[in-house]
Write a protein that holds these residues in place. Structure first.
Motif, PDB file in Angstrom:
ATOM      1  N   ALA A  25       0.811  -1.215   0.000  1.00  0.00           N
ATOM      2  CA  ALA A  25       0.000   0.000   0.000  1.00  0.00           C
ATOM      3  C   ALA A  25       0.850   1.273   0.000  1.00  0.00           C
ATOM      4  N   GLY A  26       2.042   1.195   0.571  1.00  0.00           N
ATOM      5  CA  GLY A  26       2.938   2.348   0.562  1.00  0.00           C
ATOM      6  C   GLY A  26       2.597   3.424   1.575  1.00  0.00           C
ATOM      7  N   VAL A  27       1.654   3.144   2.497  1.00  0.00           N
ATOM      8  CA  VAL A  27       1.278   4.089   3.551  1.00  0.00           C
ATOM      9  C   VAL A  27       1.204   3.318   4.861  1.00  0.00           C
ATOM     10  N   LEU A  28       1.275   4.054   5.962  1.00  0.00           N
ATOM     11  CA  LEU A  28       1.132   3.403   7.254  1.00  0.00           C
ATOM     12  C   LEU A  28      -0.327   3.004   7.457  1.00  0.00           C
ATOM     13  N   PRO A  29      -0.584   1.755   7.781  1.00  0.00           N
ATOM     14  CA  PRO A  29      -1.970   1.304   7.947  1.00  0.00           C
ATOM     15  C   PRO A  29      -2.614   1.879   9.195  1.00  0.00           C
ATOM     16  N   THR A  30      -3.931   1.912   9.184  1.00  0.00           N
ATOM     17  CA  THR A  30      -4.709   2.361  10.337  1.00  0.00           C
ATOM     18  C   THR A  30      -4.733   1.267  11.392  1.00  0.00           C
ATOM     19  N   ILE A  31      -4.673   1.672  12.647  1.00  0.00           N
ATOM     20  CA  ILE A  31      -4.739   0.703  13.737  1.00  0.00           C
ATOM     21  C   ILE A  31      -6.187   0.268  13.940  1.00  0.00           C
ATOM     22  N   MET A  62       5.532  -2.121  11.362  1.00  0.00           N
ATOM     23  CA  MET A  62       4.881  -2.081  12.664  1.00  0.00           C
ATOM     24  C   MET A  62       5.599  -1.127  13.613  1.00  0.00           C
ATOM     25  N   ARG A  63       6.900  -1.092  13.539  1.00  0.00           N
ATOM     26  CA  ARG A  63       7.651  -0.162  14.389  1.00  0.00           C
ATOM     27  C   ARG A  63       7.308   1.281  14.026  1.00  0.00           C
ATOM     28  N   SER A  64       7.178   1.559  12.742  1.00  0.00           N
ATOM     29  CA  SER A  64       6.828   2.913  12.308  1.00  0.00           C
ATOM     30  C   SER A  64       5.428   3.299  12.775  1.00  0.00           C
ATOM     31  N   VAL A  65       4.483   2.369  12.674  1.00  0.00           N
ATOM     32  CA  VAL A  65       3.116   2.634  13.131  1.00  0.00           C
ATOM     33  C   VAL A  65       3.112   2.890  14.639  1.00  0.00           C
ATOM     34  N   MET A  66       3.857   2.081  15.391  1.00  0.00           N
ATOM     35  CA  MET A  66       3.949   2.240  16.838  1.00  0.00           C
ATOM     36  C   MET A  66       4.507   3.606  17.201  1.00  0.00           C
ATOM     37  N   HIS A  67       5.555   4.028  16.508  1.00  0.00           N
ATOM     38  CA  HIS A  67       6.162   5.325  16.797  1.00  0.00           C
ATOM     39  C   HIS A  67       5.213   6.464  16.473  1.00  0.00           C
ATOM     40  N   LYS A  68       4.502   6.347  15.358  1.00  0.00           N
ATOM     41  CA  LYS A  68       3.613   7.429  14.941  1.00  0.00           C
ATOM     42  C   LYS A  68       2.443   7.578  15.906  1.00  0.00           C
ATOM     43  N   ALA A  69       1.982   6.481  16.497  1.00  0.00           N
ATOM     44  CA  ALA A  69       0.732   6.484  17.268  1.00  0.00           C
ATOM     45  C   ALA A  69       0.622   7.574  18.355  1.00  0.00           C
ATOM     46  N   PRO A  70       1.581   7.765  19.276  1.00  0.00           N
ATOM     47  CA  PRO A  70       2.718   6.917  19.607  1.00  0.00           C
ATOM     48  C   PRO A  70       2.332   5.908  20.686  1.00  0.00           C
ATOM     49  N   GLY A  71       3.101   4.816  20.739  1.00  0.00           N
ATOM     50  CA  GLY A  71       2.861   3.811  21.753  1.00  0.00           C
ATOM     51  C   GLY A  71       4.123   3.072  22.094  1.00  0.00           C
ATOM     52  N   VAL A  72       4.012   2.112  23.008  1.00  0.00           N
ATOM     53  CA  VAL A  72       5.181   1.339  23.452  1.00  0.00           C
ATOM     54  C   VAL A  72       5.098  -0.114  22.991  1.00  0.00           C
ATOM     55  N   GLY A  73       4.063  -0.442  22.243  1.00  0.00           N
ATOM     56  CA  GLY A  73       3.932  -1.791  21.719  1.00  0.00           C
ATOM     57  C   GLY A  73       2.849  -1.837  20.653  1.00  0.00           C
ATOM     58  N   LEU A  74       2.961  -2.799  19.776  1.00  0.00           N
ATOM     59  CA  LEU A  74       1.951  -2.995  18.739  1.00  0.00           C
ATOM     60  C   LEU A  74       1.967  -4.465  18.339  1.00  0.00           C
TER      61      LEU A  74
END
Length: 220
Positions: A25-31, A62-74
């Motif tokens: 998809a080339g984009v960060l997916p929605t959680i 997944m690391r990128s999504v976690m950072h963007k959220a931001p959170g400590v796990g995904l």
């Protein structure tokens, strides 16, 4: 494992296809948010559904999504992928008093496959938790203060590590995700609060004020 959680019905091929679609998809997916069945199923153990390159790409995403959220796990189910994979990292700056009371120390990044944990003897502290799949809410959860985690690294090697304090809380939260459990299943529901109310009223290092004013864990 939740007694109500059923194993995912995704075949290995469907898991592979889902990951390929997300990567392409080339984009960060929605959680994925609470209410989606994928969060209430036992994810499939990893047994080679993805090649090494795809697995590495998924972990990076997944690391990128976690950072963007931001959170400590995904966990992978939070992206709609019912696979026993999660990424964890806690490098946030925290007030020293808060860190001391909560036993919060930096957690270097790692990815875990097929994790399971065993509580170790000791205390069972309660603190507020939130979740990227339960937007806008937090609640107090009692969890073992130390656990032994058994898991696989992405290279296939088996690991056994002991985690304590806030790191143990993160490990348990993410492992639960892979077995169809949300933190609300373990929470004191009288403690439930919006993020705004938490910030305004209950963000002290411990939960003593919240438990007194909201009336939960009164017997402890």
């Amino acid at each position: 494992m939740s007694p109500d959680a059923k194993p995912t019905d995704f075949s290995p091929a469907r898991i592979h296809e889902t990951v390929q679609q997300i990567l392409a998809a080339g984009v960060l997916p929605t959680i994925v948010q609470a209410g989606d069945p994928v969060l209430r199923q036992v994810a499939a153990p990893f047994n080679g559904q993805l090649g090494d390159a795809e697995l590495g790409q998924l972990i990076d995403l997944m690391r990128s999504v976690m950072h963007k959220a931001p959170g400590v796990g995904l966990a992978a189910p939070q992206l709609g992928i019912p696979l026993q994979l999660a990424v964890l990292e806690d490098q946030f700056e925290v007030d020293p008093e808060v860190a001391a009371v909560r036993g919060r120390e930096p957690l270097p990044f790692f990815a875990m496959l097929n994790p399971s944990y065993q509580p170790l003897p000791g205390n069972t502290p309660a603190f507020y938790e939130g979740c990227l799949s339960v937007n806008g809410l937090q609640a107090a959860v009692s969890r073992p203060g130390s656990v032994r985690l058994d898991f696989l690294l992405p290279d296939g090697s088996r690991q056994e590590r002991v985690f304590s304090g806030w790191q143990a809380r993160i490990v348990q939260h993410e492992t639960d995700h892979l077995h169809g459990i949300l933190y609300l299943d373990r929470a004191e529901l009288r403690s439930l609060t919006t993020n705004a109310e938490y910030a305004a009223r209950w963000s002290q290092p411990d939960i003593s004020l919240a438990r007194r004013e909201l009336g939960f864990l009164a017997g402890d």
